[in-house]
Write a protein that holds these residues in place. Sequence first.
Motif, PDB file in Angstrom:
ATOM      1  N   VAL A  26      -9.312   1.618   9.206  1.00  0.00           N
ATOM      2  CA  VAL A  26      -8.726   1.769   7.822  1.00  0.00           C
ATOM      3  C   VAL A  26      -8.285   0.408   7.734  1.00  0.00           C
ATOM      4  O   VAL A  26      -7.436  -0.525   8.467  1.00  0.00           O
ATOM      5  CB  VAL A  26      -7.494   2.636   8.108  1.00  0.00           C
ATOM      6  N   ASP A  27      -8.589  -0.252   6.454  1.00  0.00           N
ATOM      7  CA  ASP A  27      -8.343  -1.770   6.289  1.00  0.00           C
ATOM      8  C   ASP A  27      -8.276  -1.894   4.756  1.00  0.00           C
ATOM      9  O   ASP A  27      -8.604  -0.932   4.091  1.00  0.00           O
ATOM     10  CB  ASP A  27      -8.858  -2.716   7.161  1.00  0.00           C
ATOM     11  N   PHE A  28      -8.505  -3.122   4.281  1.00  0.00           N
ATOM     12  CA  PHE A  28      -8.251  -3.488   2.795  1.00  0.00           C
ATOM     13  C   PHE A  28      -9.808  -3.887   2.416  1.00  0.00           C
ATOM     14  O   PHE A  28     -10.579  -4.347   3.187  1.00  0.00           O
ATOM     15  CB  PHE A  28      -7.502  -4.636   2.716  1.00  0.00           C
ATOM     16  N   VAL A  70      -2.477   7.123   1.795  1.00  0.00           N
ATOM     17  CA  VAL A  70      -3.561   6.751   3.038  1.00  0.00           C
ATOM     18  C   VAL A  70      -3.205   7.605   4.259  1.00  0.00           C
ATOM     19  O   VAL A  70      -4.403   8.105   4.606  1.00  0.00           O
ATOM     20  CB  VAL A  70      -3.063   5.357   3.471  1.00  0.00           C
ATOM     21  N   ALA A  76      -3.676   4.763  -3.976  1.00  0.00           N
ATOM     22  CA  ALA A  76      -3.261   3.918  -2.805  1.00  0.00           C
ATOM     23  C   ALA A  76      -2.093   2.824  -3.155  1.00  0.00           C
ATOM     24  O   ALA A  76      -2.235   2.337  -4.348  1.00  0.00           O
ATOM     25  CB  ALA A  76      -4.380   3.130  -2.068  1.00  0.00           C
ATOM     26  N   HIS A 115      -6.208   1.058  12.656  1.00  0.00           N
ATOM     27  CA  HIS A 115      -5.365   1.352  11.247  1.00  0.00           C
ATOM     28  C   HIS A 115      -4.518   0.141  10.764  1.00  0.00           C
ATOM     29  O   HIS A 115      -3.812  -0.363  11.584  1.00  0.00           O
ATOM     30  CB  HIS A 115      -4.384   2.703  11.312  1.00  0.00           C
ATOM     31  N   GLN A 116      -5.264  -0.553   9.721  1.00  0.00           N
ATOM     32  CA  GLN A 116      -4.552  -1.797   9.257  1.00  0.00           C
ATOM     33  C   GLN A 116      -4.278  -2.738  10.545  1.00  0.00           C
ATOM     34  O   GLN A 116      -3.333  -3.308  10.638  1.00  0.00           O
ATOM     35  CB  GLN A 116      -3.194  -1.427   8.839  1.00  0.00           C
ATOM     36  N   ILE A 163       0.931  -1.232   0.008  1.00  0.00           N
ATOM     37  CA  ILE A 163      -0.039   0.044  -0.022  1.00  0.00           C
ATOM     38  C   ILE A 163       1.039   1.220  -0.074  1.00  0.00           C
ATOM     39  O   ILE A 163       2.086   1.162   0.414  1.00  0.00           O
ATOM     40  CB  ILE A 163      -0.989  -0.028   1.194  1.00  0.00           C
ATOM     41  N   VAL A 186      -7.349   0.073  -0.822  1.00  0.00           N
ATOM     42  CA  VAL A 186      -7.643   0.336   0.829  1.00  0.00           C
ATOM     43  C   VAL A 186      -8.869   1.267   1.220  1.00  0.00           C
ATOM     44  O   VAL A 186      -9.177   2.172   0.232  1.00  0.00           O
ATOM     45  CB  VAL A 186      -6.172   1.364   1.384  1.00  0.00           C
ATOM     46  N   GLU A 222       1.507   4.323   1.986  1.00  0.00           N
ATOM     47  CA  GLU A 222       1.298   4.998   3.138  1.00  0.00           C
ATOM     48  C   GLU A 222       1.052   6.326   3.037  1.00  0.00           C
ATOM     49  O   GLU A 222       0.167   6.961   3.719  1.00  0.00           O
ATOM     50  CB  GLU A 222       2.305   4.686   4.056  1.00  0.00           C
TER      51      GLU A 222
END
Length: 339
Positions: free
Chosen positions: A256-258, A142, A339, A227-228, A137, A312, A139
């Motif tokens: 925040v994730d996929f 994001v 992303a 976050h993730q 990803i 994301v 960053e």
Amino acid sequence: MSSEVKNEHKLSTGLAVLRALAESTRLRIVLLLAERELTVKDLTLILGQSQPRISRHLKLLYEAGVIERYREGSWVYFRLTDSTWISQVLKGFDRSDAEHGRDLDRLSHLRAEQASQAQAYFERNAGDWDRLRSLYIDEVAVDEVISAAIGAQEVDLMVDLGTGTGHVLELLSGRYKRALGIDVNKSMLNYARARLDAQRDGGAQVRHGDLYNLSLDDGRADLVVMHQVLHYLSDPASAIREAGRILRPGGRLLVVDFGPHDLDYLREEFAHQRLGFSDDQMAGWFADSQMQVAEMTVLEPSGTRRSERLTVALWMGQKMDVVGIDTRRSITMRQVEGA
């Protein structure tokens, strides 16, 4: 449809549910799924039965409308449907039953084992964590969207669940009076402390803790960030419920994730438990915790290796202060490339 036909339909549905549950293994499966969603492999380990036998029971429960299934890559998860009949059966079950108690113990051990596998991965890679995450990803992109979603207004208490190396605490410095980063991995926390010391941010602290059982009172936080984190958890729904518990009415949760994907290799190479999350899935978990998803942002991958990178998604929810309202009403959606 006449009331007589409706009643006949309800009765036939109820009979189908009761027939499906009139067998000990299927009842044990339903009681386990009342705790959390599980795969066939999970159920075979907990119940000590063969995969073909468990699959047959799951097929019967699915056909009776007791459970539903959804696929994540090569894995299939099962969960209970939203049925009044099932709820009534579960309410009447004696939770002190010895066999059920043993099943719950094995479920607890399974979750601990899954968590330890992820923590072993973090232990090995704590020092290089930010670089490893950037492999799939962007960053910077994001971070920009996270900052925009949080806004410039300062909050009293922010809690960063699964804080890792403290990246979010550093990113949002100046947006909070006090911040608490919580993580179960002590190696990660060591890096986070060093990062905060270098930044000289006296308002932020990190603490060892369990995301499923936080040592914080109800309604303490103004803002919670995950976050993730969720794709590393075997039971993300429970973690979201715990995040919702510590939020004050009107407080916000940013996840925040996929988005959903089928990159199965991430399970083995990067210790991912879940292959992303859908909007409906996230909205349901928020609603179960008396939160409403108010905004969702999707960051599409860019560049020449789009197929190897992940989408994301950011879900911003708000804790409601009225029980029984519609928690899935208005969602603002936007899409960003990069992303």
